[in-house]
Design an enzyme around this catalytic site. Structure first.
Site, short mmCIF file in Angstrom:
data_model
loop_
_atom_site.label_atom_id
_atom_site.label_comp_id
_atom_site.label_asym_id
_atom_site.label_seq_id
_atom_site.Cartn_x
_atom_site.Cartn_y
_atom_site.Cartn_z
CB ALA A 145 29.05 97.35 62.22
N GLY B 299 30.50 92.64 60.29
CA GLY B 299 29.97 92.12 61.55
C GLY B 299 29.05 90.93 61.35
CD GLU C 143 34.97 94.42 58.59
OE1 GLU C 143 35.52 93.78 57.68
OE2 GLU C 143 34.19 93.90 59.40
CD GLU D 72 33.86 91.19 62.76
OE1 GLU D 72 33.03 92.10 62.53
OE2 GLU D 72 34.92 91.38 63.36
N1 COA Z 1 25.14 99.68 57.43
C1 COA Z 1 24.11 100.50 57.25
N2 COA Z 1 23.25 100.40 56.21
C2 COA Z 1 23.47 99.40 55.34
C3 COA Z 1 24.55 98.50 55.47
C4 COA Z 1 25.41 98.67 56.59
N3 COA Z 1 26.42 97.83 56.83
N4 COA Z 1 24.51 97.62 54.44
C5 COA Z 1 23.45 97.97 53.69
N5 COA Z 1 22.82 99.04 54.21
C6 COA Z 1 21.63 99.73 53.72
C7 COA Z 1 21.95 100.60 52.50
O1 COA Z 1 22.49 101.82 52.89
C8 COA Z 1 20.59 100.69 51.88
O2 COA Z 1 19.83 101.63 52.61
P1 COA Z 1 18.91 102.72 51.83
O3 COA Z 1 17.89 101.90 51.09
O4 COA Z 1 18.33 103.55 52.92
O5 COA Z 1 19.82 103.45 50.91
C9 COA Z 1 19.98 99.32 52.15
O6 COA Z 1 20.70 98.78 53.25
C10 COA Z 1 20.11 98.35 50.98
O7 COA Z 1 21.48 98.26 50.63
P2 COA Z 1 22.04 98.54 49.15
O8 COA Z 1 23.46 98.95 49.28
O9 COA Z 1 21.12 99.46 48.42
O10 COA Z 1 21.91 97.09 48.50
P3 COA Z 1 22.77 96.50 47.30
O11 COA Z 1 22.11 95.23 46.91
O12 COA Z 1 22.98 97.54 46.26
O13 COA Z 1 24.21 96.16 47.94
C11 COA Z 1 25.70 95.31 49.62
C12 COA Z 1 24.33 95.17 48.92
C13 COA Z 1 25.71 94.32 50.79
C14 COA Z 1 26.82 94.94 48.64
C15 COA Z 1 25.89 96.74 50.12
O14 COA Z 1 24.75 97.11 50.85
C16 COA Z 1 27.09 96.96 51.00
O15 COA Z 1 28.20 96.97 50.51
N6 COA Z 1 26.87 97.12 52.32
C17 COA Z 1 27.92 97.42 53.26
C18 COA Z 1 28.73 96.19 53.56
C19 COA Z 1 29.84 96.54 54.52
O16 COA Z 1 30.75 97.29 54.21
N7 COA Z 1 29.78 95.94 55.72
C20 COA Z 1 30.80 96.11 56.72
C21 COA Z 1 30.46 97.22 57.61
S1 COA Z 1 31.74 97.45 58.82
#
Ligand code: COA
Length: 259
Positions: free
Chosen positions: A66, A111, A134, A114
């Site tokens: 999400a 999500g 989460e 999911e």
């Molecule tokens: N919501 C909003 N933005 C998100 C996102 C999310 N769930 N997941 C990634 N992004 C965005 C990042 O903020 C970043 O944006 P920016 O370039 O404006 O800073 C962009 O996507 C790229 O992500 P980034 O974190 O830089 O890539 P990474 O390769 O370093 O890491 C992940 C990849 C997937 C490990 C990391 O993005 C992450 O942990 N995301 C969240 C996962 C999460 O907790 N999901 C459950 C949500 S309830």
């Protein structure tokens, strides 16, 4: 239909829905969910569409969860509303009479995992990663993850993944039964189509009944075997059953009409 946050294309009876925010790893914003709801409704209502694939734009992510930027300041009432909306869309996918297949091309987190789990079939690219992170945010899955993960991989491993927020790689997801095939990224959509073409060659009413019956197993208060009896009987009244049985007996390929 024109969408802002997803791409759709239709070919050979398959609607491919691509979540299209690659710079945000295809995070499920409210805008994405709105478009996804409409695309799911399209699958239900358009008789030319027989099946659907959901995938993510770009090479990195299926859906990384999400959209966390929309979570700030969420209170009890708004949080419940947000989760109920996601659950409703994912329930519609799970209950669709036409098969949905998740082609998981990268991160399927929160999500995203999911969403994949709401689909009827999951195939993964070799680099895909699955997880429910989460608890890192002080939350739990709200789009059905606590239920469908248990259904797919069992209580013990589901609890471990939900409580540790660990990610699993594609080969581990295959071993756990979270996906049914892992293929090179370049072959992902071809594999997805191969599976759906096979399903679409069967009797559509029977496919819909299979989906209903399997869902009935997980529905409280429903006697699954009784439900299966009614569904079997309903199939017996279809033209496709007459066609399928007579095609078998005359050693020809059945031509199903979905009636
Ligand atoms: N919501 C909003 N933005 C998100 C996102 C999310 N769930 N997941 C990634 N992004 C965005 C990042 O903020 C970043 O944006 P920016 O370039 O404006 O800073 C962009 O996507 C790229 O992500 P980034 O974190 O830089 O890539 P990474 O390769 O370093 O890491 C992940 C990849 C997937 C490990 C990391 O993005 C992450 O942990 N995301 C969240 C996962 C999460 O907790 N999901 C459950 C949500 S309830």
């Amino acid at each position: 239909m024109a969408y802002q946050n997803i791409l759709t294309s239709q070919s050979n009876g398959i609607l491919t829905i691509t979540i299209n925010r690659p710079d945000k790893l295809n995070a499920l914003s409210q805008g994405v969910l709105k478009d996804l709801r409409s695309a799911v409704a399209e699958v239900y209502s358009d008789h030319r569409i027989k099946a659907a694939i959901i995938t993510g734009a770009g090479e990195k992510a299926f859906v990384a969860g999400a959209d966390i930027t929309e979570f700030q300041g969420l209170g009890v009432k708004a949080g419940r509303k947000l989760a109920a909306n996601g659950q409703d869309i994912f329930n519609r996918i799970e209950r669709s009479p036409k098969p949905f297949l998740a082609a998981v091309n990268g991160f399927a987190l929160g999500g995203g995992c999911e969403l994949a789990m709401a689909c009827h079939v999951r195939v993964a690219a070799e680099g895909a990663r699955f997880g429910q992170p989460e608890v890192n945010l002080g939350l739990i899955p709200g789009y059905g993850g606590t239920q469908r993960l248990v259904q797919l991989i069992g209580k013990g491993k589901a609890l471990e993944l939900l409580m540790t927020a660990d990610m699993v790689k594609a080969d581990e997801a295959l071993r756990l039964g979270l996906v049914t095939h892992v293929v090179p990224a370049a072959d992902l959509l071809a594999k997805a189509e191969e599976i759906l073409v096979k399903v679409m060659s069967k009797a559509p009413v029977a496919i819909a009944k299979v989906i209903d019956c399997v869902n009935a197993y997980f529905t409280d208060g429903v006697d699954g075997l009784e439900f299966e009896l009614d569904s079997f009987a309903a199939c017996c009244a279809t033209e496709d059953f007459t066609e399928g049985a007579s095609a078998f007996l005359s050693k020809r390929t059945a031509e199903f009409k979905g009636r």
